[in-house]
Write a protein that holds these residues in place. Structure first.
Motif, PDB file in Angstrom:
ATOM      1  N   VAL A 177       0.808  -1.225   0.000  1.00 11.80           N
ATOM      2  CA  VAL A 177       0.000   0.000   0.000  1.00 11.80           C
ATOM      3  C   VAL A 177       0.840   1.274   0.000  1.00 11.80           C
ATOM      4  O   VAL A 177       0.630   2.143  -0.843  1.00 11.80           O
ATOM      5  N   PRO A 178       1.815   1.428   0.890  1.00 12.25           N
ATOM      6  CA  PRO A 178       2.540   2.707   0.897  1.00 12.25           C
ATOM      7  C   PRO A 178       3.606   2.847  -0.196  1.00 12.25           C
ATOM      8  O   PRO A 178       4.110   3.947  -0.416  1.00 12.25           O
ATOM      9  N   ILE A 179       3.957   1.761  -0.874  1.00 14.84           N
ATOM     10  CA  ILE A 179       5.091   1.830  -1.797  1.00 14.84           C
ATOM     11  C   ILE A 179       4.753   1.555  -3.259  1.00 14.84           C
ATOM     12  O   ILE A 179       5.545   1.866  -4.134  1.00 14.84           O
ATOM     13  N   ALA A 180       3.613   0.981  -3.523  1.00 17.17           N
ATOM     14  CA  ALA A 180       3.278   0.557  -4.887  1.00 17.17           C
ATOM     15  C   ALA A 180       2.744   1.713  -5.718  1.00 17.17           C
ATOM     16  O   ALA A 180       2.196   2.684  -5.192  1.00 17.17           O
ATOM     17  N   THR A 181       2.892   1.557  -7.027  1.00 13.52           N
ATOM     18  CA  THR A 181       2.300   2.516  -7.956  1.00 13.52           C
ATOM     19  C   THR A 181       0.789   2.278  -7.991  1.00 13.52           C
ATOM     20  O   THR A 181       0.296   1.248  -7.492  1.00 13.52           O
ATOM     21  N   ASP A 182       0.066   3.190  -8.611  1.00 13.37           N
ATOM     22  CA  ASP A 182      -1.386   3.001  -8.739  1.00 13.37           C
ATOM     23  C   ASP A 182      -1.712   1.709  -9.475  1.00 13.37           C
ATOM     24  O   ASP A 182      -2.631   0.985  -9.095  1.00 13.37           O
ATOM     25  N   ASP A 183      -0.964   1.413 -10.537  1.00 11.69           N
ATOM     26  CA  ASP A 183      -1.201   0.189 -11.296  1.00 11.69           C
ATOM     27  C   ASP A 183      -0.920  -1.055 -10.454  1.00 11.69           C
ATOM     28  O   ASP A 183      -1.651  -2.044 -10.509  1.00 11.69           O
ATOM     29  N   GLU A 184       0.157  -1.007  -9.677  1.00 11.51           N
ATOM     30  CA  GLU A 184       0.478  -2.140  -8.807  1.00 11.51           C
ATOM     31  C   GLU A 184      -0.570  -2.307  -7.719  1.00 11.51           C
ATOM     32  O   GLU A 184      -0.919  -3.438  -7.363  1.00 11.51           O
ATOM     33  N   LEU A 185      -1.079  -1.193  -7.196  1.00 13.95           N
ATOM     34  CA  LEU A 185      -2.140  -1.267  -6.185  1.00 13.95           C
ATOM     35  C   LEU A 185      -3.404  -1.880  -6.764  1.00 13.95           C
ATOM     36  O   LEU A 185      -4.070  -2.684  -6.114  1.00 13.95           O
ATOM     37  N   PHE A 186      -3.744  -1.488  -7.998  1.00 10.40           N
ATOM     38  CA  PHE A 186      -4.911  -2.099  -8.653  1.00 10.40           C
ATOM     39  C   PHE A 186      -4.707  -3.604  -8.776  1.00 10.40           C
ATOM     40  O   PHE A 186      -5.587  -4.390  -8.419  1.00 10.40           O
ATOM     41  N   ALA A 187      -3.541  -4.001  -9.303  1.00  8.40           N
ATOM     42  CA  ALA A 187      -3.260  -5.424  -9.510  1.00  8.40           C
ATOM     43  C   ALA A 187      -3.294  -6.188  -8.186  1.00  8.40           C
ATOM     44  O   ALA A 187      -3.876  -7.274  -8.097  1.00  8.40           O
ATOM     45  N   ALA A 188      -2.681  -5.614  -7.148  1.00  5.89           N
ATOM     46  CA  ALA A 188      -2.655  -6.271  -5.842  1.00  5.89           C
ATOM     47  C   ALA A 188      -4.057  -6.378  -5.253  1.00  5.89           C
ATOM     48  O   ALA A 188      -4.438  -7.416  -4.707  1.00  5.89           O
ATOM     49  N   GLY A 189      -4.845  -5.316  -5.366  1.00  6.82           N
ATOM     50  CA  GLY A 189      -6.210  -5.344  -4.851  1.00  6.82           C
ATOM     51  C   GLY A 189      -7.077  -6.348  -5.594  1.00  6.82           C
ATOM     52  O   GLY A 189      -7.871  -7.079  -4.994  1.00  6.82           O
ATOM     53  N   TYR A 190      -6.914  -6.384  -6.897  1.00  4.03           N
ATOM     54  CA  TYR A 190      -7.674  -7.334  -7.723  1.00  4.03           C
ATOM     55  C   TYR A 190      -7.301  -8.760  -7.340  1.00  4.03           C
ATOM     56  O   TYR A 190      -8.173  -9.606  -7.125  1.00  4.03           O
ATOM     57  N   LEU A 191      -6.008  -9.012  -7.227  1.00  7.22           N
ATOM     58  CA  LEU A 191      -5.540 -10.344  -6.859  1.00  7.22           C
ATOM     59  C   LEU A 191      -5.976 -10.711  -5.449  1.00  7.22           C
ATOM     60  O   LEU A 191      -6.410 -11.839  -5.201  1.00  7.22           O
ATOM     61  N   ARG A 192      -5.916  -9.754  -4.537  1.00  5.19           N
ATOM     62  CA  ARG A 192      -6.343 -10.019  -3.156  1.00  5.19           C
ATOM     63  C   ARG A 192      -7.809 -10.460  -3.134  1.00  5.19           C
ATOM     64  O   ARG A 192      -8.178 -11.354  -2.372  1.00  5.19           O
ATOM     65  N   GLY A 193      -8.614  -9.848  -3.970  1.00  7.20           N
ATOM     66  CA  GLY A 193     -10.018 -10.252  -4.056  1.00  7.20           C
ATOM     67  C   GLY A 193     -10.160 -11.708  -4.478  1.00  7.20           C
ATOM     68  O   GLY A 193     -10.976 -12.446  -3.917  1.00  7.20           O
ATOM     69  N   HIS A 194      -9.349 -12.128  -5.440  1.00  4.32           N
ATOM     70  CA  HIS A 194      -9.404 -13.528  -5.884  1.00  4.32           C
ATOM     71  C   HIS A 194      -8.910 -14.468  -4.795  1.00  4.32           C
ATOM     72  O   HIS A 194      -9.511 -15.523  -4.566  1.00  4.32           O
TER      73      HIS A 194
END
Length: 100
Positions: free
Chosen positions: A22-39
């Motif tokens: 969360v504090p270090i990722a780019t917006d794109d990385e945050l999207f990808a991480a959030g999407y993956l976390r949902g899965h």
């Protein structure tokens, strides 16, 4: 270490991995991480509802299937798919390092 303990550690590590981005990722990385976390959360919840023991391998396989299904349905652009897969690979690699 038994399968249950390994699986619990993988799930905990995944949550920590996503949180630390969360504090270090780019917006794109945050999207990808959030999407993956949902899965990951969806798969863990579904497997827990079956009330049967499951392993890290089963969890990884089910997340892969969930991602493939979403991709086939057109939920991600090609770039988003690449980013989600990159985060997924990083998580799995980080867990191997963490578990060793």
């Amino acid at each position: 270490m038994n399968d249950v303990t390994q699986t619990e550690r993988f799930i905990q590590h995944a949550a920590e991995y996503f949180d630390q981005l969360v504090p270090i990722a780019t917006d794109d990385e945050l999207f990808a991480a959030g999407y993956l976390r949902g899965h990951v959360d969806l798969v863990v919840g579904t497997l827990q509802l079956t009330e049967q023991p499951f392993s890290v391998a089963t969890l990884i396989e089910q997340v892969e299937q969930s991602l493939l299904s979403a991709i086939e349905k057109g939920e991600l652009t090609a770039l988003d798919e690449q980013q989600v897969r990159a985060v997924w690979q990083q998580l799995q690699q980080a867990d191997k390092t963490f578990s060793a």
